[in-house]
Design an enzyme around this catalytic site. Structure first.
Site: not given
Ligand code: GLN
Length: 494
Positions: A80, A155, A179
């Site tokens: 990532k 994400s 994420s």
């Molecule tokens: N969707 C969540 C956020 O936007 C979690 C994102 C993540 O785990 N990096 O904060």
């Protein structure tokens, strides 16, 4: 059948038997990326020639010491784009880091490189990992390999899509509120969110440091255990990394669930779940019961406040962590601004996308004098209650099971205009981050042709029991071999 369909242990066997080399495997992965990633959009950039160098080195190592080399030696993986990779551009999906070439690699990356894994490139993600669909990436859309009209989840959407489309054998993602687990569920792959402290975050571009964890996304539970064993463990560069030894995680895989007590949280099941998701969960729960597990209803009463607390605490940490992105230390400088403040403002205005700006504003507000007690402090108290709920429940059961997400993958664009709907996607995953515990999403079935994950949560440093239950789910569902290797034809954009 493409070799990339095979689990890592099978590839490790084939490499040692000289049925194919790591160079061949890597060439195959690069060719698959070339053929399919135009439609999927998982990779922001590939590092083909460095990958082939690493593959040649892995082949030499396998030839010199086949028994001593790691199972991951010669295996193509990808990272990532929030993980720093020395000499390779790392953007976190943000314009403000465009062109940033880190002078060092993240510990998790270094550990994989040290055992001979081959890095194929960097994967798309929501900007600074803020999002649930990958639509907040400044650079490109990533599409769900199961249905190119749908999101891969976020994400770590690129990380999940790359494994689902069989472009890499394993990838790394990061999980702050779900994420890793959410895109794993949406793309039909396994995703592990390790306990807070289990994996060093050195070299991870931070989002919310008290919540962030790095973890693997893979085709199978065993593959995830292989990767986790390599990346986990104490690191002197990250003072929050746990000292507790990692041990042999794979020994848990064959444990089965006979005699295990599995908690099913009333509050999670009382939510508005997609009927297909609910039926996959109920079916899998019955299978686990048939395999000897005892299903026990449990209560996590603070769940109703967890989402709100997360969206106070995570932005608060964002407002602090992203202060360094000022166009001077990081990001393109602004020439000719009339003052330093205006130079910062211009760099940050043009560098950050709308979601990141929203988080910074929210975070600055909840930390500001006069509002700190009402928002930040209060959210911290809720966080403690969420953690206590889990502590009490783990006194009664070995692990907790639930759906990973309330719905299967949604359509591209569907939630972009509605941040609250996007935030609600994480309702079942983010409590584990608030509590710092371990979790996995494992493919359990399908709803209307789309994959559905089951989440297993274990205590802090309870990765073993999570893997054990996930392996039983995988066996019951018998899915991973049925997962797609979408052909270039299917992947041709409409
Ligand atoms: N969707 C969540 C956020 O936007 C979690 C994102 C993540 O785990 N990096 O904060």
């Amino acid at each position: 059948m493409s070799l990339l369909e095979e689990p890592i242990s099978e590839l490790a066997r084939g490499l040692r038997a000289r049925e194919f080399s790591s160079v061949e495997l890597t060439q195959m992965a690069l060719a698959e990326i070339e053929a399919k990633d135009g439609a999927v959009g998982a990779f922001l950039r590939t590092t083909g020639s460095a990958a082939l160098d690493q593959a040649r080195a892995a082949d030499r190592r396998l030839a010199a010491d086949p028994a001593g080399a790691s199972t991951l030696c010669g295996i193509p993986v990808a990272y990532k784009d929030v993980l720093c990779t020395k000499g390779v551009e790392t953007t976190a999906g943000s314009r403000i880091l465009e062109g940033f070439v880190p002078p060092y690699s993240a510990t998790a990356v270094l550990r994989l490189e040290a055992v001979g894994a081959v890095g194929l490139g960097k994967l798309n993600c929501d900007e600074f990992a803020m999002g649930s669909s990958n639509e907040n990436s400044a650079f490109q859309e990533t599409r769900n390999p199961w249905d190119l009209g749908r999101v891969p989840g976020g994400s770590s959407g690129g990380s999940a899509a790359a494994v689902a489309a069989r472009l890499a054998c394993a990838t790394l993602g990061s999980d702050t509120g779900g994420s890793i687990r959410l895109p794993a569920s949406f793309c039909g792959v396994v995703g592990v969110k390790p306990s807070y402290g289990r994996v060093s975050r050195y070299g991870l571009i931070p989002f919310a440091s008290s919540l962030d964890q790095i973890g693997p996304l893979t085709k199978t539970v065993e593959d995830a255990a292989h990767v986790l064993e390599v990346i986990a463990g104490r690191d002197s560069h990250d003072s929050t990394s746990a000292v507790a030894p990692v041990g042999d995680l794979r020994r848990h895989l064959s444990g089965g669930v006979d005699g295990l007590r599995l908690g099913v949280p009333d509050e999670y099941l009382a939510m508005d779940l997609d009927p297909g998701v609910r039926s996959v969960f109920e079916h899998t729960a019955r299978e686990l019961e048939a395999a000897g597990a005892q299903l026990i209803p449990v209560s996590l009463p603070s769940t109703e406040y967890a989402l709100a607390a997360y969206y106070v605490l995570a932005p608060a940490e964002v407002s602090s962590n992203l202060a360094r992105m000022d166009g001077v230390r990081f990001g393109p400088g602004v020439a000719g601004a009339p003052s330093l403040t205006e130079a910062y403002e211009q760099a940050r205005h043009s560098g950050f996308g709308p979601e990141v700006r929203r988080r910074i504003i929210l975070g600055t507000y909840v930390l500001s004098s006069g509002y700190y007690d009402a928002y930040y402090l209060r959210a911290q108290k809720v966080r403690t209650l969420v953690a206590r709920d889990f502590e009490r429940v783990f006194g009664e059961v070995d692990a907790v099971i639930s759906p990973t997400a309330p719905t299967p993958a949604f359509r591209l664009g569907e939630r972009v205009a509605d941040p609250l709907a996007m935030y609600a996607t994480d309702i079942l995953t983010l409590p584990a981050n608030l509590a710092g515990i371990s979790g996995i999403s494992v493919p359990a079935g399908f709803a209307a042709g789309l994959p559905v994950g089951l989440q297993v949560l274990g205590p802090h440093l309870g990765e073993g029991v999570c893997l054990r239950v996930a392996a039983a789910v995988e066996e019951a569902a018998d899915l991973w071999r049925k997962l797609p290797s979408p052909t270039p034809h299917e992947l041709r954009p409409e």
